[in-house]
Design a protein around this motif. Structure first.
Motif, short mmCIF file in Angstrom:
data_model
loop_
_atom_site.label_atom_id
_atom_site.label_comp_id
_atom_site.label_asym_id
_atom_site.label_seq_id
_atom_site.Cartn_x
_atom_site.Cartn_y
_atom_site.Cartn_z
N GLY A 1 0.61 -1.15 0.07
CA GLY A 1 0.07 0.38 -0.05
C GLY A 1 0.69 0.82 0.02
O GLY A 1 2.46 0.73 0.52
N PRO A 2 0.47 2.14 -0.33
CA PRO A 2 1.52 3.41 -0.35
C PRO A 2 1.92 3.77 0.53
O PRO A 2 3.03 4.44 0.94
CB PRO A 2 0.04 4.53 -0.63
N GLU A 3 1.53 3.81 2.26
CA GLU A 3 2.24 4.32 3.24
C GLU A 3 2.28 3.15 3.71
O GLU A 3 3.18 3.36 5.19
CB GLU A 3 0.57 4.86 4.36
N VAL A 4 2.51 2.19 3.46
CA VAL A 4 3.05 0.59 4.14
C VAL A 4 4.41 1.17 3.96
O VAL A 4 5.62 1.22 3.36
CB VAL A 4 2.95 -0.38 3.18
N ARG A 5 5.54 0.40 5.05
CA ARG A 5 7.26 0.59 5.10
C ARG A 5 7.25 -0.84 6.23
O ARG A 5 6.21 -1.12 5.83
CB ARG A 5 7.26 1.53 6.40
N SER A 6 8.56 -1.07 5.46
CA SER A 6 9.29 -2.24 6.22
C SER A 6 8.80 -2.77 7.64
O SER A 6 8.08 -3.81 7.67
CB SER A 6 10.72 -2.48 6.75
N SER A 7 8.08 -1.94 8.80
CA SER A 7 7.88 -2.01 10.19
C SER A 7 6.47 -2.72 10.05
O SER A 7 6.19 -2.67 11.48
CB SER A 7 8.64 -2.00 10.87
N TYR A 8 5.12 -1.80 8.89
CA TYR A 8 3.85 -2.27 9.76
C TYR A 8 3.81 -3.72 9.29
O TYR A 8 3.86 -4.49 8.76
CB TYR A 8 3.81 -1.73 7.70
N ARG A 9 2.73 -3.48 10.59
CA ARG A 9 1.40 -4.50 10.77
C ARG A 9 2.85 -5.27 11.45
O ARG A 9 3.15 -7.20 10.32
CB ARG A 9 0.52 -4.92 9.91
N ALA A 10 4.13 -5.48 11.49
CA ALA A 10 4.96 -6.15 11.96
C ALA A 10 4.64 -7.50 12.30
O ALA A 10 4.53 -8.47 12.13
CB ALA A 10 6.41 -5.53 12.52
N PHE A 11 3.67 -7.27 13.67
CA PHE A 11 3.64 -8.77 14.67
C PHE A 11 2.30 -9.29 13.45
O PHE A 11 3.16 -10.48 14.22
CB PHE A 11 2.60 -7.87 16.15
N GLU A 12 2.09 -8.88 13.26
CA GLU A 12 1.15 -9.58 12.15
C GLU A 12 1.83 -10.76 11.51
O GLU A 12 1.06 -11.60 11.16
CB GLU A 12 -0.09 -9.08 10.95
N GLY A 13 2.91 -10.42 10.54
CA GLY A 13 3.21 -11.48 9.48
C GLY A 13 3.79 -12.64 10.76
O GLY A 13 4.42 -13.70 10.32
N TRP A 14 4.73 -11.94 11.46
CA TRP A 14 4.84 -13.15 12.97
C TRP A 14 3.97 -13.78 12.85
O TRP A 14 4.27 -15.07 12.88
CB TRP A 14 5.91 -11.94 14.03
N LEU A 15 2.80 -13.59 13.65
CA LEU A 15 1.75 -14.31 13.16
C LEU A 15 1.45 -15.51 12.36
O LEU A 15 1.13 -16.52 12.61
CB LEU A 15 0.08 -13.31 13.70
N ALA A 16 1.36 -14.72 10.96
CA ALA A 16 1.19 -15.42 10.74
C ALA A 16 1.99 -16.61 9.94
O ALA A 16 2.46 -18.01 10.02
CB ALA A 16 1.38 -14.72 8.93
N SER A 17 3.29 -16.57 10.54
CA SER A 17 4.70 -17.59 10.42
C SER A 17 4.29 -18.72 11.25
O SER A 17 4.82 -20.04 10.81
CB SER A 17 5.82 -17.10 10.18
N GLN A 18 3.39 -18.63 12.63
CA GLN A 18 3.62 -19.38 13.65
C GLN A 18 1.66 -20.37 12.86
O GLN A 18 1.85 -21.63 13.43
CB GLN A 18 2.67 -18.83 14.69
N ARG A 19 0.82 -19.89 12.22
CA ARG A 19 0.10 -20.58 11.43
C ARG A 19 0.02 -21.32 10.72
O ARG A 19 -0.42 -22.47 10.60
CB ARG A 19 -0.60 -19.83 11.12
N SER A 20 1.34 -21.21 10.39
CA SER A 20 1.72 -21.59 8.68
C SER A 20 3.02 -23.27 8.88
O SER A 20 2.85 -23.55 10.76
CB SER A 20 2.96 -20.96 8.07
#
Length: 278
Positions: free
Chosen positions: A259-278
């Motif tokens: 997205g236009p305002e997305v940066r590297s750390s945006y929603r970082a915790f959600e990324g880690w959670l996604a790795s735990q579900r996979s």
């Protein structure tokens, strides 16, 4: 829709950062999400000072001779994390080519101090390329970060103009080596678009990241910090960002934010959670 921001809470975080003498990439890079993140009492901490030894033409971080490494910084970081009651911490740094290990031992010490003193804290590190030194990367990985992040930032063709002093192949190799050394630690990278790259080049860069088993990806729009920085060549539409997100997931990334305002750390915790579900 973003929440209504209470400026008093944003200012509270800013005051805490001043008291603990900590830098954040949120402030140094003029991140467009700074108020939202500070309102949520989160921040991406920038260690090793606020002066970079590289010359990326898109970046707003100071380019001066860097300060000496502060051995107390990991403990000031700990103080801020406790006072903000953070459970997920992102740590990045300026690039420190002046240091023999590129600052890897300082990253490692920050991870160790947090892990030993804050129960169940998760730590994501956004590291520089360490000039390709494998032993420096291994030093960071030995402390067990929960996510290893390294941004390629732009497409290969534009590196000589946008990422002066850096190497596309070296950055990809860092992510590859991280998976070889610590396959259980998710890897992450980011692209900024708007420098004049083609859509085909962005898709190729995404495919290159998947070829080294990169797990998470963020893609955001470039906004020039000033007229002295690299100019914005193109503003991407939300439809184009949606296309990139779909393509990224089709390539196999476990978590994608575009997205236009997305940066590297945006929603970082959600990324880690996604790795735990996979």
């Amino acid at each position: 829709m973003k929440p209504v921001i209470e400026l008093s809470k944003v200012n509270e975080v800013k005051k805490l950062l001043r008291r603990t003498k900590l830098n954040t990439v949120c402030e140094e890079s003029r991140c467009p999400n700074i108020s939202e993140c500070f309102w949520n009492r989160t921040a991406t901490f920038m260690i090793l000072g606020d002066r970079c030894t590289r010359g990326c033409t898109f970046c707003n971080v100071k380019r001066k001779y860097p300060q000496p490494v502060d051995p107390e910084e990991p403990y000031r970081l700990l103080d801020a994390v406790r006072k903000l009651d953070l459970k997920y911490v992102v740590i990045t740094s300026v690039t420190r080519d002046d240091l023999p290990d590129g600052g890897a031992s300082h990253f490692a010490e920050c991870i160790r101090v947090l892990k030993e003193n804050v129960p169940d804290v998760k730590v994501e590190v956004l590291v520089p390329d360490f000039r390709g030194r494998r032993e420096a990367l291994e030093r960071v990985l030995r402390e067990g970060p929960d996510v290893l992040n390294h941004n390629i930032e732009t497409v290969k063709r534009l590196y000589p103009k946008v990422r002066i002093g850096s190497s596309y192949e070296r950055s990809l190799n860092l992510l590859k080596v991280s998976k070889e050394v610590a396959p259980h630690i998710p890897t992450k990278s980011a692209l900024i678009v708007g420098f004049g790259e083609t859509m085909e080049e962005v898709l190729e860069a995404m495919a290159d990241l998947r070829s080294v088993n990169c797990d998470f990806l963020t893609v955001g729009q470039y906004f020039a910090p000033s007229l002295k920085h690299y100019p914005v060549i193109k503003f991407y539409s939300r439809e184009e960002f949606s296309l990139l997100e779909r393509e990224a997931y089709s390539l196999g990334f476990k978590f994608v934010a575009c997205g236009p305002e997305v940066r590297s750390s945006y929603r970082a915790f959600e990324g880690w959670l996604a790795s735990q579900r996979s």
